[in-house]
Design a protein around this motif. Structure first.
Motif, PDB file in Angstrom:
ATOM      1  N   GLU A   1      -9.160  -1.241   5.022  1.00 46.14           N
ATOM      2  CA  GLU A   1     -10.329  -0.581   4.438  1.00 46.14           C
ATOM      3  C   GLU A   1     -11.033   0.282   5.487  1.00 46.14           C
ATOM      4  O   GLU A   1     -11.388   1.444   5.221  1.00 46.14           O
ATOM      5  CB  GLU A   1     -11.282  -1.636   3.879  1.00 46.14           C
ATOM      6  CG  GLU A   1     -12.501  -1.053   3.193  1.00 46.14           C
ATOM      7  CD  GLU A   1     -13.440  -2.129   2.680  1.00 46.14           C
ATOM      8  OE1 GLU A   1     -14.597  -1.771   2.368  1.00 46.14           O
ATOM      9  OE2 GLU A   1     -13.039  -3.310   2.595  1.00 46.14           O
TER      10      GLU A   1
ATOM     11  N   TRP B   1      -7.612   2.366   1.727  1.00 47.54           N
ATOM     12  CA  TRP B   1      -7.939   1.982   0.363  1.00 47.54           C
ATOM     13  C   TRP B   1      -9.389   1.547   0.275  1.00 47.54           C
ATOM     14  O   TRP B   1     -10.065   1.416   1.294  1.00 47.54           O
ATOM     15  CB  TRP B   1      -7.007   0.896  -0.150  1.00 47.54           C
ATOM     16  CG  TRP B   1      -6.975  -0.420   0.623  1.00 47.54           C
ATOM     17  CD1 TRP B   1      -7.884  -0.896   1.534  1.00 47.54           C
ATOM     18  CD2 TRP B   1      -5.965  -1.436   0.515  1.00 47.54           C
ATOM     19  NE1 TRP B   1      -7.523  -2.130   1.996  1.00 47.54           N
ATOM     20  CE2 TRP B   1      -6.336  -2.478   1.383  1.00 47.54           C
ATOM     21  CE3 TRP B   1      -4.804  -1.561  -0.232  1.00 47.54           C
ATOM     22  CZ2 TRP B   1      -5.572  -3.649   1.532  1.00 47.54           C
ATOM     23  CZ3 TRP B   1      -4.053  -2.714  -0.082  1.00 47.54           C
ATOM     24  CH2 TRP B   1      -4.428  -3.739   0.789  1.00 47.54           C
TER      25      TRP B   1
ATOM     26  N   TRP C   1       0.835  -1.196   0.000  1.00 48.85           N
ATOM     27  CA  TRP C   1       0.000   0.000   0.000  1.00 48.85           C
ATOM     28  C   TRP C   1       0.877   1.256   0.000  1.00 48.85           C
ATOM     29  O   TRP C   1       0.607   2.211  -0.751  1.00 48.85           O
ATOM     30  CB  TRP C   1      -0.912  -0.021   1.227  1.00 48.85           C
ATOM     31  CG  TRP C   1      -1.624   1.269   1.472  1.00 48.85           C
ATOM     32  CD1 TRP C   1      -2.796   1.679   0.892  1.00 48.85           C
ATOM     33  CD2 TRP C   1      -1.210   2.335   2.333  1.00 48.85           C
ATOM     34  NE1 TRP C   1      -3.127   2.933   1.342  1.00 48.85           N
ATOM     35  CE2 TRP C   1      -2.177   3.355   2.226  1.00 48.85           C
ATOM     36  CE3 TRP C   1      -0.120   2.523   3.182  1.00 48.85           C
ATOM     37  CZ2 TRP C   1      -2.076   4.550   2.944  1.00 48.85           C
ATOM     38  CZ3 TRP C   1      -0.021   3.705   3.898  1.00 48.85           C
ATOM     39  CH2 TRP C   1      -0.991   4.703   3.776  1.00 48.85           C
TER      40      TRP C   1
ATOM     41  N   TYR D   1      -7.354  -3.599  -4.844  1.00 52.00           N
ATOM     42  CA  TYR D   1      -7.711  -2.419  -4.055  1.00 52.00           C
ATOM     43  C   TYR D   1      -7.164  -1.170  -4.732  1.00 52.00           C
ATOM     44  O   TYR D   1      -6.152  -1.215  -5.440  1.00 52.00           O
ATOM     45  CB  TYR D   1      -7.137  -2.525  -2.640  1.00 52.00           C
ATOM     46  CG  TYR D   1      -7.900  -3.481  -1.754  1.00 52.00           C
ATOM     47  CD1 TYR D   1      -8.859  -3.012  -0.864  1.00 52.00           C
ATOM     48  CD2 TYR D   1      -7.672  -4.859  -1.827  1.00 52.00           C
ATOM     49  CE1 TYR D   1      -9.577  -3.891  -0.064  1.00 52.00           C
ATOM     50  CE2 TYR D   1      -8.380  -5.731  -1.022  1.00 52.00           C
ATOM     51  CZ  TYR D   1      -9.332  -5.237  -0.143  1.00 52.00           C
ATOM     52  OH  TYR D   1     -10.048  -6.113   0.643  1.00 52.00           O
ATOM     53  N   ARG D   2      -7.847  -0.045  -4.475  1.00 47.82           N
ATOM     54  CA  ARG D   2      -7.373   1.252  -4.966  1.00 47.82           C
ATOM     55  C   ARG D   2      -7.007   2.107  -3.755  1.00 47.82           C
ATOM     56  O   ARG D   2      -7.831   2.294  -2.833  1.00 47.82           O
ATOM     57  CB  ARG D   2      -8.439   1.964  -5.804  1.00 47.82           C
ATOM     58  CG  ARG D   2      -7.939   3.267  -6.424  1.00 47.82           C
ATOM     59  CD  ARG D   2      -8.923   3.770  -7.464  1.00 47.82           C
ATOM     60  NE  ARG D   2      -8.377   4.946  -8.151  1.00 47.82           N
ATOM     61  CZ  ARG D   2      -8.845   6.186  -7.980  1.00 47.82           C
ATOM     62  NH1 ARG D   2      -9.866   6.411  -7.150  1.00 47.82           N
ATOM     63  NH2 ARG D   2      -8.302   7.190  -8.628  1.00 47.82           N
ATOM     64  N   LYS D   3      -5.784   2.597  -3.737  1.00 51.62           N
ATOM     65  CA  LYS D   3      -5.310   3.412  -2.616  1.00 51.62           C
ATOM     66  C   LYS D   3      -6.084   4.717  -2.547  1.00 51.62           C
ATOM     67  O   LYS D   3      -6.328   5.363  -3.577  1.00 51.62           O
ATOM     68  CB  LYS D   3      -3.815   3.692  -2.773  1.00 51.62           C
ATOM     69  CG  LYS D   3      -3.198   4.432  -1.596  1.00 51.62           C
ATOM     70  CD  LYS D   3      -1.683   4.507  -1.736  1.00 51.62           C
ATOM     71  CE  LYS D   3      -1.023   5.240  -0.584  1.00 51.62           C
ATOM     72  NZ  LYS D   3       0.445   5.215  -0.656  1.00 51.62           N
ATOM     73  N   SER D   4      -6.438   5.104  -1.347  1.00 52.20           N
ATOM     74  CA  SER D   4      -7.179   6.353  -1.163  1.00 52.20           C
ATOM     75  C   SER D   4      -6.344   7.542  -1.617  1.00 52.20           C
ATOM     76  O   SER D   4      -5.106   7.521  -1.573  1.00 52.20           O
ATOM     77  CB  SER D   4      -7.570   6.517   0.304  1.00 52.20           C
ATOM     78  OG  SER D   4      -8.405   5.441   0.707  1.00 52.20           O
TER      79      SER D   4
ATOM     80  N   TYR E   1      -3.285   1.207  -7.796  1.00 50.46           N
ATOM     81  CA  TYR E   1      -3.950  -0.092  -7.644  1.00 50.46           C
ATOM     82  C   TYR E   1      -2.987  -1.124  -7.060  1.00 50.46           C
ATOM     83  O   TYR E   1      -1.833  -1.208  -7.476  1.00 50.46           O
ATOM     84  CB  TYR E   1      -4.485  -0.567  -8.995  1.00 50.46           C
ATOM     85  CG  TYR E   1      -5.681   0.236  -9.448  1.00 50.46           C
ATOM     86  CD1 TYR E   1      -6.979  -0.247  -9.309  1.00 50.46           C
ATOM     87  CD2 TYR E   1      -5.513   1.519  -9.993  1.00 50.46           C
ATOM     88  CE1 TYR E   1      -8.068   0.512  -9.707  1.00 50.46           C
ATOM     89  CE2 TYR E   1      -6.599   2.287 -10.384  1.00 50.46           C
ATOM     90  CZ  TYR E   1      -7.877   1.773 -10.239  1.00 50.46           C
ATOM     91  OH  TYR E   1      -8.965   2.527 -10.620  1.00 50.46           O
TER      92      TYR E   1
END
Length: 234
Positions: free
Chosen positions: A189, A194, A153, A229-232, A161
């Motif tokens: 999460e 993310w 991450w 997952y998509r990082k915030s 991603y």
């Protein structure tokens, strides 16, 4: 030169010998395996890189030509080869084995290759530098500790991603590892680090090398799970 006559039983014997190895011993194991690695994974009908790359590609909205990709546990470069066929051009690879990194270098696809035993050693890459971080084949008990997920991450850019795949086996340690992985994914999460993009089961992605079968045609296949997952952004 790899030995094309190697059988499933040969590979099974090799892989069963890795049980109980510590991280440094595991790195040496992969150094010794490098010579026959590509042939051996073909023997096992190893499809995890293909499945993980297809899964990522179906969900990645960015420019493939511009994307900076971090290939974790890159091995001989199987993931980068598949991603290059889809238009990805910029790769940094990390692996625990010098011999595997030498194979990856021969692909000519990586701009940089770094040696690290993940867990005992930090991920040797810049924070927030990659549009895609992918790990295929190594997220399992005895290979990469769950704590490394946060390092993946950290390596991703905001909005980047993170694609991960994990094998299911019948061992109690792997069942416990699965629980720990999914607990960490959920916790991250909840912390707002993310957001989940997709989760998908992998079916029959390679022949089970951890159990013995009377005949090769009776061999069972392992399955697993892929996570994206998509990082915030902040």
């Amino acid at each position: 030169m790899s030995d094309c006559s190697r059988t499933v039983e040969d590979v099974r014997t090799l892989l069963q010998s890795r049980k109980g190895l510590n991280p440094q011993q595991m790195a040496k194991f992969f150094d010794n395996w490098a010579e026959t690695y590509d042939q051996d994974v073909k023997t096992l009908n190893y499809r995890e890189p293909n499945l993980a790359v297809d899964f990522l590609n179906a969900n990645f909205p960015g420019s493939r030509e511009e994307a900076q990709v971090l290939d974790i546990a890159c091995g001989s470069g199987l993931v980068a080869k598949l991603m290059a066929e889809l238009g990805f051009k910029h790769f940094v690879g990390v692996d625990c084995s010098n011999s595997m990194l030498e194979l990856a270098a021969k692909t000519g696809l990586y701009q940089d290759l770094k040696l690290a035993i993940l867990g005992p050693e930090p991920l040797p890459t810049q924070t927030g530098a990659f549009d895609v971080v992918i790990i295929a084949g190594a997220l399992r008990d005895g290979s990469v500790p769950v704590s490394v997920i946060r390092e993946l991450w950290q390596a991703a850019k905001p909005g980047g991603y993170i694609c991960m795949s994990r094998v299911d086996t019948a061992s109690e340690s792997d069942k416990s590892y699965k629980v720990s992985v999914e607990k960490e994914l959920q916790l991250m999460e909840e912390e707002g680090l993310w957001t989940p993009v997709d989760t998908k089961e992998m079916e029959k992605y390679f022949i089970d090398p951890f159990n013995n079968y009377e005949k090769e045609q009776d061999a069972h296949y392992l399955s697993g799970t892929m996570y994206l997952y998509r990082k915030s952004l902040n």
